[in-house]
Design a protein around this motif. Structure first.
Motif, mmCIF file in Angstrom:
data_model
loop_
_atom_site.group_PDB
_atom_site.id
_atom_site.type_symbol
_atom_site.label_atom_id
_atom_site.label_comp_id
_atom_site.label_asym_id
_atom_site.label_seq_id
_atom_site.Cartn_x
_atom_site.Cartn_y
_atom_site.Cartn_z
ATOM 1 N N HIS A 167 0.799 -1.254 0.176
ATOM 2 C CA HIS A 167 -0.109 0.200 -0.030
ATOM 3 C C HIS A 167 0.894 1.262 0.015
ATOM 4 C CE1 HIS A 167 -3.531 2.634 0.483
ATOM 5 N NE2 HIS A 167 -2.755 3.086 1.923
ATOM 6 N N TYR A 168 1.959 1.269 0.734
ATOM 7 C CA TYR A 168 2.934 2.358 0.669
ATOM 8 C C TYR A 168 3.419 2.687 -0.557
ATOM 9 C CZ TYR A 168 7.246 5.067 1.665
ATOM 10 O OH TYR A 168 8.191 5.851 1.372
ATOM 11 N N VAL A 169 3.952 1.532 -1.459
ATOM 12 C CA VAL A 169 4.553 1.854 -2.447
ATOM 13 C C VAL A 169 3.365 2.325 -3.514
ATOM 14 C CG1 VAL A 169 5.757 0.599 -4.476
ATOM 15 C CG2 VAL A 169 6.122 0.009 -2.029
ATOM 16 N N GLN A 170 2.456 1.884 -3.438
ATOM 17 C CA GLN A 170 1.357 2.136 -4.384
ATOM 18 C C GLN A 170 1.021 3.596 -4.082
ATOM 19 O OE1 GLN A 170 -1.737 -0.580 -3.115
ATOM 20 N NE2 GLN A 170 -1.393 -1.779 -5.221
ATOM 21 N N GLU A 171 0.850 4.102 -3.071
ATOM 22 C CA GLU A 171 0.546 5.411 -2.647
ATOM 23 C C GLU A 171 1.513 6.489 -3.127
ATOM 24 O OE1 GLU A 171 -2.478 6.634 -1.709
ATOM 25 O OE2 GLU A 171 -3.063 4.691 -2.307
ATOM 26 N N GLY A 229 2.626 5.399 -7.284
ATOM 27 C CA GLY A 229 1.197 5.718 -8.054
ATOM 28 C C GLY A 229 0.904 4.230 -8.422
ATOM 29 N N ARG A 230 -0.293 3.992 -8.229
ATOM 30 C CA ARG A 230 -0.971 2.649 -8.277
ATOM 31 C C ARG A 230 -0.880 1.997 -9.705
ATOM 32 N NH1 ARG A 230 -4.101 0.512 -4.601
ATOM 33 N NH2 ARG A 230 -4.454 1.881 -2.653
ATOM 34 N N GLN A 263 1.807 -6.798 -8.957
ATOM 35 C CA GLN A 263 2.116 -8.115 -8.203
ATOM 36 C C GLN A 263 2.476 -9.075 -9.404
ATOM 37 O OE1 GLN A 263 0.605 -8.839 -4.329
ATOM 38 N NE2 GLN A 263 -0.588 -6.954 -4.644
ATOM 39 N N ILE A 264 3.426 -9.791 -9.294
ATOM 40 C CA ILE A 264 3.571 -10.684 -10.362
ATOM 41 C C ILE A 264 3.228 -12.375 -9.967
ATOM 42 C CG2 ILE A 264 5.633 -11.605 -11.657
ATOM 43 C CD1 ILE A 264 5.190 -8.555 -12.168
#
Length: 464
Positions: free
Chosen positions: A430-434, A437-438, A443-444
């Motif tokens: 969630h931190y990385v997305q926020e 940028g989403r 995710q692989i």
């Protein structure tokens, strides 16, 4: 030597997970053996194999046609009454083939929406409204007996089939083909005259397809067992999904004989192939920019953070109590030289932002008490990674080589193997997305394989 006069437009590879049994690497040989100038990949609800398929087929001199079999429902999810209550109707499949880059982007959007907008427990699908919004650049095949036309026709609902066909014509003007299949199934035989009649009345071309799941008839029983493994049932069970030996990679001669009364439907497979001029090209990874807020560029920022972090590491684990400044300088020299060397390689290869981004979210996790692994794989050989607290292993102490991780002679993306506590991993994502940028975070998937021991066990179970 002239090429064959038929190409397969419906092929399920092993990327139709637990359903298809043809490996992408085997397709060129199948095509060459039948002199087919092209073939399509149409895996169920996904484009997982598009990249590998494009490169493999093009490299072998066979035209790749990128596509997908996608489940479709009306505007709202329909339900039907059962003894156990209401159950959703299964999505009806159509085949979408990419004509160009724009069509490929639309198909990516549709395939993504099929998963992201589907309720848990339902099969992935899109609606006809979605097809109308994203039909540009795509050729649509109507799905045969199991498609959105075939199902209502099989139930005698001709008006519903007419209504759906009108919507598909609107979504794919001049790019819609009525799909005819002959696997020997009763539904196919019963509705084929109605499909031909619909095509005639609406001025639509027919196209002959064979829904391919395995290479040859000898694979039928093995593939049947595969379906049972996937569905958790037994070969002896009567009421279950079954295919036929006809769902194989047939030769053009077989198809010509099978559709001898509809030669134009076979000819149209080549017409469709000529209209599809797209393959997935490899592109270099695109990393989001890193902004520290300090006004420094990425290379300068990485150098500043690396040496600041190295000083802390040396104080904590290299210097001993009572060391003089001269002794500290001697102890620190190989570390500083190693970090300086690594920074040169990292900057030369264009990856300072990668290190900064990875360090950013690992430091964020550690500051919040989220357990992070000490570092494994070749990344543990980087002194810069150690200085940035990406890893917790001193590479000089253990004689680990940086070149195993990043080497100018072998240009590839660096790849840190990072382990986060499974209970709080979502917080890091969630931190990385926020922050970045989403639309820049994914995710692989990991593909499982039925290796020898597991295959013997599973096949033994389904054969009882």
């Amino acid at each position: 030597m002239s090429h064959a006069d038929f190409v397969h437009l419906r092929v399920h590879t092993a990327y139709s997970l637990s359903e298809g049994a043809i490996k992408v690497k085997d397709l060129p040989e199948l095509c060459r053996g039948h002199r087919m100038p092209a073939t399509a990949i149409t895996d169920t609800n996904n484009l997982f194999g598009a990249m590998e398929f494009s490169g493999t087929l093009a490299g072998a001199g066979v035209q790749p046609i990128i596509g997908c079999q996608l489940g479709v429902t009306p505007e709202t999810a329909e339900v039907r009454p059962t003894a156990q209550g209401n159950a959703r109707l299964e999505p009806a499949p159509v085949v979408l083939l990419c004509q160009n880059q724009g069509g490929y982007r639309n198909l990516l959007k549709l395939a993504s929406k099929a998963y992201l907008a589907t309720e848990p427990g339902d099969d992935p699908h899109v609606t006809i409204v979605d097809l109308e919004a994203r039909g540009e650049g795509l050729i649509c095949l109507t799905g045969g007996a199991d498609g959105p036309l075939g199902r209502p026709l099989a139930g005698g609902q001709v008006e519903q089939a007419e209504s759906i066909l009108s919507r598909l014509i609107k979504a794919f003007p001049g790019r819609l083909y009525v799909e005819i299949q002959r696997h020997g199934l009763e539904d196919e035989k019963r509705i084929e005259p109605h499909l031909i009649d619909l095509a005639d009345r609406h001025g639509l071309p027919l196209v002959a397809t064979n829904d391919v799941y395995f290479a040859d008839a000898e694979m039928f029983e093995a593939h049947d067992a595969l379906l049972c493994v996937a569905e958790g049932t037994y070969v002896s069970v009567a009421e279950r999904r079954r295919l036929t030996p006809e769902h194989r990679f047939k030769s053009p001669e077989e198809i010509r004989r099978l559709f001898s009364d509809l030669p134009e439907a076979v000819d149209n497979t080549l017409a469709v192939a000529r209209r599809c001029a797209f393959m997935v090209e490899k592109i270099d990874p695109i990393l989001p920019p890193y902004d520290s807020g300090a006004g420094r560029g990425e290379e300068e920022e990485l150098r500043a953070q690396s040496f600041a972090g190295l000083d802390k590491r040396l104080e904590a684990s290299v210097y001993t109590p009572g060391m003089s400044e001269g002794e500290k300088a001697v102890a620190a020299k190989p570390y500083r030289e190693r970090v300086d060397y690594e920074l040169g390689v990292i900057n030369q290869m264009g990856f300072p932002g990668y290190f900064l981004i990875v360090a950013d979210f690992i430091q964020w996790a550690k500051q919040r008490g989220i357990p992070v692994g000490p570092g494994r794989g070749s990344g543990a050989g980087s002194a810069v990674a150690w200085a940035l607290t990406i890893t917790d292993l001193d590479p000089l102490r253990f004689g680990l080589l940086f070149e195993r991780f990043l080497n100018p002679e072998r240009v590839s993306m660096p790849d840190f193997d990072i382990d986060f506590c499974q209970d709080r991993r979502e917080e890091v994502i969630h931190y990385v997305q926020e922050k970045y940028g989403r639309d820049r975070v994914a995710q692989i998937i990991t593909f499982g394989a039925l290796l020898s021991k597991m295959a013997v066990r599973d096949v033994g179970r389904v054969l009882q």
